[in-house]
Design a protein around this motif. Structure first.
Motif, PDB file in Angstrom:
ATOM      1  N   LEU A 199     -11.545   3.110  -2.794  1.00 48.20           N
ATOM      2  CA  LEU A 199     -10.566   3.033  -3.879  1.00 48.20           C
ATOM      3  C   LEU A 199      -9.136   3.083  -3.340  1.00 48.20           C
ATOM      4  O   LEU A 199      -8.270   2.312  -3.773  1.00 48.20           O
ATOM      5  CB  LEU A 199     -10.798   4.169  -4.875  1.00 48.20           C
ATOM      6  N   VAL A 200      -8.890   3.968  -2.384  1.00 41.83           N
ATOM      7  CA  VAL A 200      -7.560   4.070  -1.783  1.00 41.83           C
ATOM      8  C   VAL A 200      -7.203   2.778  -1.055  1.00 41.83           C
ATOM      9  O   VAL A 200      -6.073   2.275  -1.147  1.00 41.83           O
ATOM     10  CB  VAL A 200      -7.499   5.276  -0.820  1.00 41.83           C
ATOM     11  N   GLU A 201      -8.164   2.203  -0.355  1.00 43.77           N
ATOM     12  CA  GLU A 201      -7.943   0.954   0.372  1.00 43.77           C
ATOM     13  C   GLU A 201      -7.638  -0.202  -0.582  1.00 43.77           C
ATOM     14  O   GLU A 201      -6.759  -1.024  -0.325  1.00 43.77           O
ATOM     15  CB  GLU A 201      -9.182   0.626   1.210  1.00 43.77           C
ATOM     16  N   ILE A 202      -8.351  -0.253  -1.705  1.00 42.60           N
ATOM     17  CA  ILE A 202      -8.122  -1.314  -2.693  1.00 42.60           C
ATOM     18  C   ILE A 202      -6.711  -1.213  -3.254  1.00 42.60           C
ATOM     19  O   ILE A 202      -5.999  -2.214  -3.396  1.00 42.60           O
ATOM     20  CB  ILE A 202      -9.165  -1.224  -3.821  1.00 42.60           C
ATOM     21  N   ASN A 203      -6.284  -0.002  -3.564  1.00 45.39           N
ATOM     22  CA  ASN A 203      -4.928   0.192  -4.080  1.00 45.39           C
ATOM     23  C   ASN A 203      -3.892  -0.254  -3.050  1.00 45.39           C
ATOM     24  O   ASN A 203      -2.910  -0.931  -3.376  1.00 45.39           O
ATOM     25  CB  ASN A 203      -4.711   1.651  -4.458  1.00 45.39           C
ATOM     26  N   LYS A 204      -4.137   0.087  -1.801  1.00 48.75           N
ATOM     27  CA  LYS A 204      -3.192  -0.251  -0.727  1.00 48.75           C
ATOM     28  C   LYS A 204      -3.135  -1.755  -0.488  1.00 48.75           C
ATOM     29  O   LYS A 204      -2.057  -2.337  -0.369  1.00 48.75           O
ATOM     30  CB  LYS A 204      -3.601   0.472   0.556  1.00 48.75           C
ATOM     31  N   ASN A 205      -4.299  -2.392  -0.426  1.00 48.07           N
ATOM     32  CA  ASN A 205      -4.355  -3.804  -0.051  1.00 48.07           C
ATOM     33  C   ASN A 205      -4.097  -4.755  -1.210  1.00 48.07           C
ATOM     34  O   ASN A 205      -3.552  -5.846  -1.014  1.00 48.07           O
ATOM     35  CB  ASN A 205      -5.716  -4.131   0.572  1.00 48.07           C
ATOM     36  N   LYS A 206      -4.506  -4.374  -2.409  1.00 50.15           N
ATOM     37  CA  LYS A 206      -4.382  -5.263  -3.561  1.00 50.15           C
ATOM     38  C   LYS A 206      -3.289  -4.856  -4.530  1.00 50.15           C
ATOM     39  O   LYS A 206      -2.923  -5.634  -5.419  1.00 50.15           O
ATOM     40  CB  LYS A 206      -5.724  -5.346  -4.309  1.00 50.15           C
ATOM     41  N   GLY A 207      -2.789  -3.626  -4.400  1.00 48.69           N
ATOM     42  CA  GLY A 207      -1.752  -3.164  -5.310  1.00 48.69           C
ATOM     43  C   GLY A 207      -2.240  -2.905  -6.718  1.00 48.69           C
ATOM     44  O   GLY A 207      -1.440  -2.852  -7.660  1.00 48.69           O
ATOM     45  N   VAL A 208      -3.563  -2.728  -6.882  1.00 47.91           N
ATOM     46  CA  VAL A 208      -4.125  -2.507  -8.214  1.00 47.91           C
ATOM     47  C   VAL A 208      -3.775  -1.097  -8.683  1.00 47.91           C
ATOM     48  O   VAL A 208      -4.011  -0.114  -7.976  1.00 47.91           O
ATOM     49  CB  VAL A 208      -5.657  -2.683  -8.198  1.00 47.91           C
TER      50      VAL A 208
END
Length: 231
Positions: A192-201
Motif C-alpha cells: 500500500l505504501v509503495e502504491i501511494n509512492k509510485n502512483k500517487g493514489v
C-alpha cells in the motif's frame, strides 16, 4: 521560496449518520468534518462502534449521510442519480475490504478485469490492464489461479489490484490486513505504501493496526462521532 499548493480531493462538511428506529436511534456520526488532500495517506482509527466503517462507506458513496456534504473536488456525488453514482464510484474510487470479496469461480486476472468490463472497456484492453496491475503487485505467476488456489495474502493483493484497475483518484481500505497474519499483513502494508509512492493514489485506511497507522501521513481518531486529529 516556491509555495507548494495543497489540493483538497475530498471535503466532508458536517455530516450526520444515525441507525435504528426513530424511537431508538443510535447517532454514529455527529457533525463530522474532514478534508483529505490529493496524494495523502490517511489512517482512521478508533474503538469498535465509533463509525469508522460507516464513514468509509459514505466516502465510498456506498452509503449516504443523513445530512451534510461530501464533496469530491467540489462536486457532491450524492446529488447524482443512483446510476450516475455507481458510475462515479467505479471510475473514481477503489475499495479494499477486510475480506477480499473475490468471485470464486473466476481467475485472478478475471476478477481484476471486472471494473473495466463494467465501465465498458473492451475485454482485450481490460485483460492487458489487469495483467499489468497483477504483475505490479507481485502476482506475475498467479494470473490464472482462482481465489481458492491463492494464499490469504495473495487474495488480498488481487483485491488491491482490482481496486486499482481504473486508476482511481482514491483507494479506500477497511481493515485491509485484519484477516491476515502479522508477516503477511506487513507485506500488504508495504504494498500500500509503495502504491501511494509510485502512483500517487490518495489512501484512506480504517485500521486497528498501530504499525499500519504509523506509516500513514495523518491519523484521524473518531471520538463521539467526530474526527479528531491524532497527535
Amino acid at each position: 521560496m516556491r509555495r507548494i499548493q495543497i489540493e483538497a480531493l475530498i471535503e466532508v462538511k458536517e455530516i450526520y449518520k444515525s441507525y435504528g428506529l426513530p424511537d431508538k436511534k443510535v447517532d454514529v456520526l455527529k457533525g463530522l468534518s474532514l478534508t483529505v488532500n490529493r496524494g495523502q495517506k490517511l489512517a482512521i482509527v478508533g474503538a469498535s462502534g465509533t463509525g469508522k466503517s460507516t464513514l468509509l462507506h459514505i466516502l465510498g458513496t456506498i452509503d449516504r449521510p443523513l445530512s451534510g456534504e461530501v464533496l469530491y473536488e467540489g462536486v457532491n456525488p450524492f446529488n447524482l442519480s443512483d446510476t450516475a453514482i455507481a458510475g462515479f464510484r467505479n471510475r473514481k474510487i477503489g475499495y479494499v475490504f477486510q475480506f477480499h470479496h473475490l468471485l470464486p469461480e473466476f481467475s485472478a486476472i478475471e476478477n481484476v478485469m471486472m471494473p473495466a468490463i463494467i465501465a465498458g472497456i473492451p475485454p482485450i484492453e481490460a485483460e492487458l490492464k489487469a495483467e499489468e496491475i497483477l504483475i505490479e503487485v507481485g502476482l506475475r505467476d498467479r494470473l490464472t489461479h482462482k481465489p481458492g488456489e491463492l494464499s490469504g495474502g495473495e487474495q488480498q493483493r488481487v483485491a488491491v489490484a482490482r481496486a486499482l484497475t481504473l486508476n482511481p483518484d482514491i483507494l479506500l481500505a477497511d481493515e485491509p490486513t485484519g484477516n491476515l497474519d502479522a508477516k503477511t499483513g506487513e507485506s500488504v502494508h508495504d504494498l500500500l505504501v509503495e502504491i501511494n509512492k509510485n502512483k500517487g493514489v490518495t489512501m484512506v485506511i480504517v485500521t486497528h493496526n498501530d504499525k499500519l497507522a504509523a506509516r500513514m501521513e495523518r491519523v484521524i481518531a473518531l471520538i463521539d462521532g467526530k474526527a479528531v486529529e491524532h497527535k
